[in-house]
Scaffold this motif. Structure first.
Motif, mmCIF file in Angstrom:
data_model
loop_
_atom_site.group_PDB
_atom_site.id
_atom_site.type_symbol
_atom_site.label_atom_id
_atom_site.label_comp_id
_atom_site.label_asym_id
_atom_site.label_seq_id
_atom_site.Cartn_x
_atom_site.Cartn_y
_atom_site.Cartn_z
ATOM 1 N N MET A 46 0.645 -1.470 0.189
ATOM 2 C CA MET A 46 0.055 -0.297 -0.004
ATOM 3 C C MET A 46 0.795 1.133 -0.089
ATOM 4 O O MET A 46 1.247 2.222 1.206
ATOM 5 C CB MET A 46 -0.648 0.341 1.659
ATOM 6 N N TYR A 47 1.358 1.193 -1.383
ATOM 7 C CA TYR A 47 2.378 2.904 -1.347
ATOM 8 C C TYR A 47 1.969 3.315 -2.166
ATOM 9 O O TYR A 47 2.806 4.604 -2.611
ATOM 10 C CB TYR A 47 3.461 1.810 -1.583
ATOM 11 N N GLN A 48 0.786 4.114 -2.903
ATOM 12 C CA GLN A 48 1.064 5.095 -3.556
ATOM 13 C C GLN A 48 0.678 5.903 -2.694
ATOM 14 O O GLN A 48 0.345 6.502 -1.743
ATOM 15 C CB GLN A 48 -0.468 4.823 -4.013
ATOM 16 N N ILE A 49 1.224 7.155 -3.954
ATOM 17 C CA ILE A 49 1.044 8.082 -2.871
ATOM 18 C C ILE A 49 0.002 8.940 -2.173
ATOM 19 O O ILE A 49 0.001 9.346 -0.741
ATOM 20 C CB ILE A 49 1.376 9.589 -4.164
ATOM 21 N N THR A 83 10.859 14.223 -6.478
ATOM 22 C CA THR A 83 9.312 13.595 -6.575
ATOM 23 C C THR A 83 9.511 12.090 -5.584
ATOM 24 O O THR A 83 10.068 11.361 -5.439
ATOM 25 C CB THR A 83 9.120 13.158 -8.418
ATOM 26 N N TYR A 84 7.973 11.656 -6.100
ATOM 27 C CA TYR A 84 7.597 10.956 -4.935
ATOM 28 C C TYR A 84 8.059 9.451 -5.560
ATOM 29 O O TYR A 84 7.967 8.387 -4.901
ATOM 30 C CB TYR A 84 6.080 10.235 -4.652
ATOM 31 N N GLN A 85 7.814 9.166 -7.111
ATOM 32 C CA GLN A 85 8.261 8.655 -7.529
ATOM 33 C C GLN A 85 9.856 8.141 -6.811
ATOM 34 O O GLN A 85 9.875 6.994 -6.844
ATOM 35 C CB GLN A 85 7.893 8.141 -9.345
ATOM 36 N N LYS A 86 10.838 9.074 -7.217
ATOM 37 C CA LYS A 86 12.220 8.685 -7.596
ATOM 38 C C LYS A 86 12.589 8.726 -5.482
ATOM 39 O O LYS A 86 13.228 7.782 -5.391
ATOM 40 C CB LYS A 86 12.550 10.137 -7.585
ATOM 41 N N ARG A 87 11.578 9.070 -5.034
ATOM 42 C CA ARG A 87 12.023 8.315 -3.289
ATOM 43 C C ARG A 87 11.981 7.953 -3.304
ATOM 44 O O ARG A 87 12.279 7.046 -2.307
ATOM 45 C CB ARG A 87 11.209 10.015 -2.054
ATOM 46 N N MET A 88 10.332 7.193 -3.881
ATOM 47 C CA MET A 88 9.978 5.428 -3.196
ATOM 48 C C MET A 88 11.013 5.188 -4.019
ATOM 49 O O MET A 88 11.784 3.576 -3.727
ATOM 50 C CB MET A 88 8.717 5.469 -3.646
#
Length: 333
Positions: free
Chosen positions: A246-249, A273-278
């Motif tokens: 459950m890691y969607q922004i 961005t969130y994608q880069k951080r994840m």
């Protein structure tokens, strides 16, 4: 061994390490077959049964499976030990165990079913020649020891434990271990747990794996130019979110009690961005998981939230310029 050929189940390689730990603790002669499986990710369930039978001949005693299970450590359980870190209560942990137990102990499908005020946790029946009292009791004891690492064992109040095989000489040993009535010669092997127990929270102590994940979060924070409390909470939310898939922004922002737009703005101010951080979190966790020789690439992919192993392999190659196999081999050498 011919009689086992129709069954292709397997067990996690960490259980071979568990059995080795027990042999060494008891100073028993170690069978060559046990030596041979120490570096395997998985091995045949039939071989596991054979090894247990050999041990039983060397050390005939009642409740042997319960004694072996007492030596289990999180590293012996692999992916489930990692996944359980994100669980908040017993019900959630049992659900995780149900979903992934075959990655550890594929001795038969695990079934969970409500029976009035109790939850029945049982293993589907295998051919008679495939099960023994020892294989059954160690399967249940491993589940209980898994829970013991995250709760005080005495806090789990079982109703009853049933075994299909005939009663051994000393039933009291079983009742002392499970803290409940234990019945033998029953139609099925099962654990009966009061439904009311499912809401019991975990005691989050200084667990080794939890500490490990916090170290990973801290390592990421040290790379940030301006670390804030929001960054710390974000890292932890992504770590646990990956474990729960459950890691969607949207979910992460909800965990932080801020809007998606606020989270995006915060990351934009840091030039990311969130994608880069994840992906940063995924990369560091992947390197940590790859150091566990018993975790397969498929299991690591699951831990990182990938539905396909191939997607994880492509992502890892982008992060490190190496495949997971190459990275693991270089680290080992």
């Amino acid at each position: 061994m011919q009689q086992f050929k129709e069954y292709t189940g397997s067990v996690y390689g960490g259980l071979g390490h568990l059995l080795m730990c027990y042999y060494q603790a008891k100073k028993l002669p170690i069978p060559e077959k046990l030596h041979q499986i120490q570096n395997l990710e998985r091995f045949d369930y039939a071989l596991w049964r054979d090894l247990l039978s050999t041990l039983e001949q060397q050390l005939p005693q009642p409740a042997l499976g319960l004694e072996i299970a007492k030596y289990v450590q999180p590293k012996h359980l692999g992916i489930i030990a990692y996944l359980a870190l994100s669980c908040d209560h017993l019900g959630e942990a049992l659900q995780r165990y149900h979903d992934f137990h075959r990655l550890i102990y594929d001795g038969g499908p695990l079934q969970v079913e409500a029976q009035n005020d109790y939850l029945s946790i049982r293993w589907s029946e295998l051919p008679v020649h495939m099960t023994t009292q020892l294989t059954d009791e160690i399967a249940i004891a491993l589940m209980m020891e898994f829970l013991k690492h995250f709760m005080q064992f005495e806090d789990i109040c079982l109703h009853e434990v049933h075994f299909h095989h005939p009663a051994p000489k000393n039933i009291a040993l079983y009742e002392q271990y499970f803290h409940c009535k234990v019945r033998f010669s029953q139609p099925i092997t099962q654990v009966l747990l009061p439904v009311s127990e499912l809401a019991k929270p975990f005691h989050q102590g200084d667990q080794t794996l939890q500490h490990l994940l916090l170290q990973q979060a801290q390592a990421l924070l040290e790379k940030l130019p301006n670390s804030t409390r929001t960054d710390q909470r974000l890292q932890q939310a992504i770590l646990t979110g990956l474990q729960k898939n459950m890691y969607q922004i949207e979910h992460i922002a909800q965990q932080l009690h801020i809007s998606v737009r606020q989270l995006q703005r915060h990351l934009q101010q840091q030039g990311t961005t969130y994608q880069k951080r994840m992906q940063e979190v995924r990369c560091l966790l992947a390197e940590q998981y790859l150091q566990d020789p018993h975790l397969s690439l498929q299991e690591i992919a699951l831990l990182l939230g990938y539905s396909e192993q191939s997607a994880f392999q492509r992502a890892f190659k982008q992060w490190t310029q190496h495949t997971p196999q190459q990275w693991r081999m270089q680290r080992a050498s």
